[in-house]
Every structure is written in structure tokens, then in C-alpha cells.
Design a protein around this motif. Structure first.
Motif, PDB file in Angstrom:
ATOM      1  N   LEU B  46      18.205 -32.643 -15.414  1.00  0.00           N
ATOM      2  CA  LEU B  46      18.592 -33.334 -14.196  1.00  0.00           C
ATOM      3  C   LEU B  46      20.114 -33.500 -14.130  1.00  0.00           C
ATOM      4  O   LEU B  46      20.725 -33.376 -13.069  1.00  0.00           O
ATOM      5  CB  LEU B  46      17.915 -34.711 -14.163  1.00  0.00           C
ATOM      6  CG  LEU B  46      17.509 -35.255 -12.801  1.00  0.00           C
ATOM      7  CD1 LEU B  46      16.636 -34.275 -12.049  1.00  0.00           C
ATOM      8  CD2 LEU B  46      16.801 -36.589 -12.953  1.00  0.00           C
ATOM      9  N   VAL B  49      21.524 -30.361 -12.934  1.00  0.00           N
ATOM     10  CA  VAL B  49      21.398 -30.238 -11.476  1.00  0.00           C
ATOM     11  C   VAL B  49      22.498 -31.042 -10.792  1.00  0.00           C
ATOM     12  O   VAL B  49      23.145 -30.565  -9.855  1.00  0.00           O
ATOM     13  CB  VAL B  49      20.000 -30.711 -11.006  1.00  0.00           C
ATOM     14  CG1 VAL B  49      19.925 -30.713  -9.487  1.00  0.00           C
ATOM     15  CG2 VAL B  49      18.915 -29.816 -11.589  1.00  0.00           C
ATOM     16  N   ALA B  50      22.738 -32.270 -11.271  1.00  0.00           N
ATOM     17  CA  ALA B  50      23.787 -33.109 -10.664  1.00  0.00           C
ATOM     18  C   ALA B  50      25.148 -32.435 -10.780  1.00  0.00           C
ATOM     19  O   ALA B  50      25.958 -32.476  -9.850  1.00  0.00           O
ATOM     20  CB  ALA B  50      23.819 -34.483 -11.329  1.00  0.00           C
ATOM     21  N   SER B  53      26.132 -29.736  -8.189  1.00  0.00           N
ATOM     22  CA  SER B  53      26.433 -30.131  -6.817  1.00  0.00           C
ATOM     23  C   SER B  53      27.893 -30.562  -6.752  1.00  0.00           C
ATOM     24  O   SER B  53      28.429 -31.062  -7.730  1.00  0.00           O
ATOM     25  CB  SER B  53      25.521 -31.291  -6.428  1.00  0.00           C
ATOM     26  OG  SER B  53      26.029 -31.944  -5.295  1.00  0.00           O
ATOM     27  N   MET B  58      28.437 -39.451 -10.472  1.00  0.00           N
ATOM     28  CA  MET B  58      27.456 -40.527 -10.319  1.00  0.00           C
ATOM     29  C   MET B  58      26.180 -40.052  -9.626  1.00  0.00           C
ATOM     30  O   MET B  58      25.191 -40.772  -9.585  1.00  0.00           O
ATOM     31  CB  MET B  58      28.037 -41.711  -9.540  1.00  0.00           C
ATOM     32  CG  MET B  58      28.769 -41.361  -8.300  1.00  0.00           C
ATOM     33  SD  MET B  58      28.016 -41.604  -6.656  1.00  0.00           S
ATOM     34  CE  MET B  58      26.491 -42.322  -6.853  1.00  0.00           C
ATOM     35  N   LEU B  59      26.203 -38.797  -9.122  1.00  0.00           N
ATOM     36  CA  LEU B  59      25.027 -38.281  -8.421  1.00  0.00           C
ATOM     37  C   LEU B  59      23.810 -38.179  -9.334  1.00  0.00           C
ATOM     38  O   LEU B  59      22.685 -38.079  -8.857  1.00  0.00           O
ATOM     39  CB  LEU B  59      25.339 -36.911  -7.812  1.00  0.00           C
ATOM     40  CG  LEU B  59      26.400 -36.928  -6.702  1.00  0.00           C
ATOM     41  CD1 LEU B  59      26.783 -35.514  -6.311  1.00  0.00           C
ATOM     42  CD2 LEU B  59      25.896 -37.693  -5.490  1.00  0.00           C
ATOM     43  N   THR B  62      21.529 -40.821  -8.259  1.00  0.00           N
ATOM     44  CA  THR B  62      20.751 -40.455  -7.081  1.00  0.00           C
ATOM     45  C   THR B  62      19.522 -39.640  -7.485  1.00  0.00           C
ATOM     46  O   THR B  62      18.412 -39.882  -7.003  1.00  0.00           O
ATOM     47  CB  THR B  62      21.634 -39.612  -6.126  1.00  0.00           C
ATOM     48  OG1 THR B  62      22.884 -40.273  -5.951  1.00  0.00           O
ATOM     49  CG2 THR B  62      20.963 -39.412  -4.790  1.00  0.00           C
ATOM     50  N   LEU B  63      19.727 -38.682  -8.401  1.00  0.00           N
ATOM     51  CA  LEU B  63      18.629 -37.804  -8.810  1.00  0.00           C
ATOM     52  C   LEU B  63      17.572 -38.558  -9.612  1.00  0.00           C
ATOM     53  O   LEU B  63      16.371 -38.283  -9.485  1.00  0.00           O
ATOM     54  CB  LEU B  63      19.167 -36.633  -9.630  1.00  0.00           C
ATOM     55  CG  LEU B  63      19.900 -35.563  -8.824  1.00  0.00           C
ATOM     56  CD1 LEU B  63      20.467 -34.495  -9.736  1.00  0.00           C
ATOM     57  CD2 LEU B  63      18.965 -34.943  -7.787  1.00  0.00           C
ATOM     58  N   LEU B  66      15.567 -40.445  -7.112  1.00  0.00           N
ATOM     59  CA  LEU B  66      14.683 -39.522  -6.383  1.00  0.00           C
ATOM     60  C   LEU B  66      13.466 -39.169  -7.230  1.00  0.00           C
ATOM     61  O   LEU B  66      12.336 -39.152  -6.750  1.00  0.00           O
ATOM     62  CB  LEU B  66      15.475 -38.256  -6.029  1.00  0.00           C
ATOM     63  CG  LEU B  66      14.762 -37.205  -5.176  1.00  0.00           C
ATOM     64  CD1 LEU B  66      14.639 -37.694  -3.739  1.00  0.00           C
ATOM     65  CD2 LEU B  66      15.529 -35.881  -5.201  1.00  0.00           C
ATOM     66  N   HIS B  67      13.699 -38.895  -8.506  1.00  0.00           N
ATOM     67  CA  HIS B  67      12.617 -38.517  -9.408  1.00  0.00           C
ATOM     68  C   HIS B  67      11.619 -39.661  -9.555  1.00  0.00           C
ATOM     69  O   HIS B  67      10.410 -39.453  -9.591  1.00  0.00           O
ATOM     70  CB  HIS B  67      13.194 -38.140 -10.776  1.00  0.00           C
ATOM     71  CG  HIS B  67      12.167 -37.738 -11.785  1.00  0.00           C
ATOM     72  ND1 HIS B  67      11.630 -36.476 -11.836  1.00  0.00           N
ATOM     73  CD2 HIS B  67      11.563 -38.444 -12.774  1.00  0.00           C
ATOM     74  CE1 HIS B  67      10.747 -36.414 -12.811  1.00  0.00           C
ATOM     75  NE2 HIS B  67      10.687 -37.601 -13.402  1.00  0.00           N
ATOM     76  N   LEU B  71      12.754 -40.687  -1.822  1.00  0.00           N
ATOM     77  CA  LEU B  71      13.999 -40.959  -1.100  1.00  0.00           C
ATOM     78  C   LEU B  71      14.430 -42.433  -1.157  1.00  0.00           C
ATOM     79  O   LEU B  71      15.622 -42.710  -1.330  1.00  0.00           O
ATOM     80  CB  LEU B  71      13.888 -40.486   0.349  1.00  0.00           C
ATOM     81  CG  LEU B  71      14.025 -38.969   0.547  1.00  0.00           C
ATOM     82  CD1 LEU B  71      13.861 -38.603   2.022  1.00  0.00           C
ATOM     83  CD2 LEU B  71      15.372 -38.460   0.017  1.00  0.00           C
ATOM     84  N   ALA B  74      16.142 -42.819  -4.366  1.00  0.00           N
ATOM     85  CA  ALA B  74      17.472 -42.197  -4.374  1.00  0.00           C
ATOM     86  C   ALA B  74      18.489 -43.111  -3.696  1.00  0.00           C
ATOM     87  O   ALA B  74      19.596 -43.305  -4.187  1.00  0.00           O
ATOM     88  CB  ALA B  74      17.418 -40.840  -3.669  1.00  0.00           C
ATOM     89  N   THR B  78      21.586 -45.000  -5.702  1.00  0.00           N
ATOM     90  CA  THR B  78      22.948 -44.679  -5.301  1.00  0.00           C
ATOM     91  C   THR B  78      23.730 -45.942  -4.935  1.00  0.00           C
ATOM     92  O   THR B  78      24.853 -46.158  -5.404  1.00  0.00           O
ATOM     93  CB  THR B  78      22.936 -43.732  -4.071  1.00  0.00           C
ATOM     94  OG1 THR B  78      22.101 -42.616  -4.378  1.00  0.00           O
ATOM     95  CG2 THR B  78      24.332 -43.261  -3.727  1.00  0.00           C
ATOM     96  N   MET B  81      24.484 -48.016  -7.942  1.00  0.00           N
ATOM     97  CA  MET B  81      25.486 -47.441  -8.831  1.00  0.00           C
ATOM     98  C   MET B  81      26.904 -47.640  -8.285  1.00  0.00           C
ATOM     99  O   MET B  81      27.854 -47.770  -9.057  1.00  0.00           O
ATOM    100  CB  MET B  81      25.205 -45.942  -9.006  1.00  0.00           C
ATOM    101  CG  MET B  81      26.018 -45.260 -10.083  1.00  0.00           C
ATOM    102  SD  MET B  81      25.383 -45.596 -11.724  1.00  0.00           S
ATOM    103  CE  MET B  81      26.860 -45.947 -12.637  1.00  0.00           C
ATOM    104  N   ILE B  82      27.073 -47.648  -6.960  1.00  0.00           N
ATOM    105  CA  ILE B  82      28.430 -47.776  -6.418  1.00  0.00           C
ATOM    106  C   ILE B  82      28.735 -49.174  -5.888  1.00  0.00           C
ATOM    107  O   ILE B  82      29.900 -49.550  -5.810  1.00  0.00           O
ATOM    108  CB  ILE B  82      28.721 -46.731  -5.309  1.00  0.00           C
ATOM    109  CG1 ILE B  82      27.746 -46.892  -4.155  1.00  0.00           C
ATOM    110  CG2 ILE B  82      28.699 -45.338  -5.844  1.00  0.00           C
ATOM    111  CD1 ILE B  82      28.001 -45.903  -3.029  1.00  0.00           C
TER     112      ILE B  82
END
Lengths: 182, 172
Positions: B46, B49-50, B53, B58-59, B62-63, B66-67, B71, B74, B78, B81-82
């Protein structure tokens, strides 16, 4: 030397500038953000950018996200911070969620699975390269080497929780830095 | 309930991410494995994958969201985290600027570098152990590390694409 940017940028400028940085920033947005903010749009001088980045590196959280918030806020307060932040993240989040959905759907197919194993190995090699690059300036003096080793040992070998690691390593590092800073 | 767990986990990591999100990767890996959301190799995949992109790393949050919870997961991961770190940045940015000449600021700034270095090396070691379960994968990691270090101008996407291709050819 002051930058040539107008005293306040519009919300649209902030969104557009950080959108461009976000979409081009593979493997770290920072160099792209610097190029756009300093070289292309002349929002900041090199020194001003370095000062802003020092703050964002010092504060916890994703550095470049912090940078967008601090810069946006300086120009347009909360709205500016949100404009820069959403500009930065709009495209990357759309792309990563798309990739994530594909991963969840096809990740178990044998061919994809093997590709992902290679990808994971490659990504961890990249992180190692970044870690070595960032740690290198601290590896020139025995006192700062000791701090690097301390943080690494507590976290990776002794498996201490992250807050504990920081609470131990950061004060030690401050004491050492005090002695070295004129 | 799971959304609350995600929110609390990433909000905490947001405030602990000294020197950037990568420092928290070992803590993140530990948490997702302890919750039985994924295995260590899945986490490493994973993360790959991040990294493929554009955008900040920090994405990975998000992943994971999502997992774990689709959505909504995700979105929550996100924002968590921010949110806290951005709020803190917003609060102290002007104040930090005012003290740019101060000695204590220079001390804090130079104190953060070795800590970040140690945490990042820890992150790399955790990811390497999760991703490399045999010598062929270890070889890929070493090759990518060497090329990235010796040719810093090379676009990292080429390295990730090459690693993926070697994975497909070497293991299929």
C-alpha cells in the motif's frame, strides 16, 4: 531582498499555485513547490522559502501540507490556508483513491500481486535513500550521531511508542544543539 | 466505530509526525497490524501505491482509510492526518516568523534534524523488513537505493516502475 509578489495573493492564485505543485510532485512535493513559488511565480525569495520550510519541517505533520497552510494563511487567513491546502491535495487525493480502488479490486491477481511486491521493495529502497540523505548532515559529529542512533534504537529495535521516543530523543538533542549554537 | 478508531489513530500520528509523515510509518505499520486491518507485506504494498501517486506521502493515510472503511474511511483518515498539524501550523506561523533571529529558534531547528534522521532510518528499516521477504526483493530495494542515491535527479517514478516490472518478470 523582498519577493516581488503582491502583498496578498488571491484565493485563486493560492489554489492554482499549490494545485500545480501537488500534481507534479512525485516522490516529494517540496522541490516542485520551491520551483513554482520561488522560480516561476516569484512569491518568495530563496531565503524566505527556506525560512518558511524550516517552520514546516519543525512542526509535526506533512511538511508540504503545513507549508501550504502557513503560506495561504499569511496571505488570506483561514480562507487562504484552505485554498492552498485544497489546491495542493485535490489532484493527488483523486489519483491515489483511484489507484487504491484498483489495488483493492485487482491486488490479489497473481501478476499484479508480484508487481506490487516489486513496487513495495522499490518504494522501501526509495525511503532508505531519503532517510540517508536527511540523516547525513547529522552524521558529521559524534554528538548528533548519538541522537540519530538513540532515536533509531528506541523506535526500530526496542519498539518504544513514538511519543516516548520523541520525549526522550528530542530533549537530548536540544541539550546538544544548545552547546553547538552560538 | 471503525471511523472513530481511524480518526483517533491518524489525529495522534498527525501531531507526532516530526520531520514529516514518514517518521510515523513504523507506528502506522504497528497500528494497522495490531488492529488486524492488514499484514506487514500488505502495508508495504500500500505504501508503494501511495508513492506511485503524485502528492505528499501522507496519502498512505488515505489509502489505509480506504482499505479499512471505503470512501468514508479515506475521507476521515485524510482529514485526521492533516487537521491537527495544520491547525497547529496555522496557530504558530506568524509567531515563528517574528522570532526568526532568536537563538532558541535556531536551537530547536538544529535539534530536530538528528531526531528526524533517526526516525526516518527506523521507518526505512521497518518498511524494508515488511517488503523484502526474500533475496530477490532485497536486491530490488538495494538497487533502487543505490540508483536514487547516485542519480538524485532521476525521476523516482522510473525507479518505482522498474521495480514493479522486475517484480512481474521475476516472480510471475
Amino acid at each position: 531582498m523582498e519577493s516581488q509578489a503582491p502583498a496578498t495573493l488571491s484565493l485563486r492564485d493560492l489554489f492554482a499555485g499549490f494545485f500545480a505543485a501537488g500534481i507534479s510532485g512525485f516522490g516529494g512535493v517540496l522541490p516542485f513547490a520551491r520551483r513554482i513559488m520561488v522560480d516561476q511565480r516569484r512569491w518568495l525569495t530563496d531565503a524566505e522559502f527556506a525560512d518558511l520550510f524550516a517552520l514546516c519541517q519543525f512542526l509535526p505533520g506533512p511538511n508540504i501540507v503545513n507549508l501550504s497552510v502557513a503560506f495561504g494563511a499569511r496571505h488570506r487567513g483561514i480562507q487562504g490556508a484552505l485554498a492552498a491546502l485544497t489546491g495542493l491535495l485535490a489532484a493527488p487525493i483523486t489519483i491515489v483513491v483511484t489507484l487504491g480502488v484498483l489495488f483493492e479490486r485487482y491486488g490479489k491477481l497473481p501478476l499484479v500481486h508480484h508487481g506490487l511486491e516489486g513496487l513495495a521493495a522499490g518504494a522501501s529502497g526509495l525511503i532508505l535513500a531519503t532517510a540517508v540523505k536527511i540523516a547525513t548532515p547529522a552524521l558529521r559529529h559524534s554528538a548528533t550521531i548519538a541522537v540519530v542512533a538513540l532515536a533509531f534504537t528506541l523506535f526500530a529495535i526496542l519498539h518504544f511508542a513514538l511519543p516516548v521516543v520523541i520525549l526522550i530523543a528530542f530533549p537530548v538533542s536540544i541539550l546538544i544543539a544548545r552547546g553547538r549554537t552560538p | 466505530m471503525i471511523l472513530l478508531t481511524l480518526a483517533l489513530l491518524f489525529a495522534e500520528l498527525s501531531l507526532l509526525a516530526i520531520g514529516g509523515v514518514a517518521s510515523t510509518l513504523p507506528a502506522m505499520a504497528r497500528a494497522v497490524i495490531a488492529h488486524h486491518w492488514m499484514t506487514a507485506p500488505q502495508f508495504a504494498a500500500l505504501f508503494g501505491v501511495a508513492q506511485s501517486s503524485p502528492g505528499p506521502n501522507m496519502l498512505i493515510a488515505t489509502l489505509i482509510g480506504l482499505h479499512v472503511a471505503g470512501l468514508p474511511g479515506a475521507a476521515i483518515a485524510t482529514i485526521a492526518m492533516i487537521g491537527p498539524s495544520s491547525t497547529l501550523t496555522y496557530a504558530v506561523a506568524g509567531w515563528w516568523h517574528r522570532f526568526r533571529e532568536a537563538r532558541w529558534r535556531r536551537i530547536l531547528q538544529s535539534a530536530i534534524t538528528p531526531v528526524t534522521g533517526g526516525l526516518l532510518l527506523a521507518a526505512a528499516s521497518v518498511l524494508l523488513r515488511a517488503a523484502d521477504h526474500d533475496w530477490r526483493e532485497a536486491l530490488i530495494s538495494v538497487a533502487v537505493f543505490l540508483v536514487a542515491t547516485l542519480r538524485p535527479k532521476l525521476h523516482p517514478l522510473w525507479l518505482l516502475a522498474g521495480a514493479t516490472l522486475v517484480g512481474i518478470l521475476g516472480f510471475a
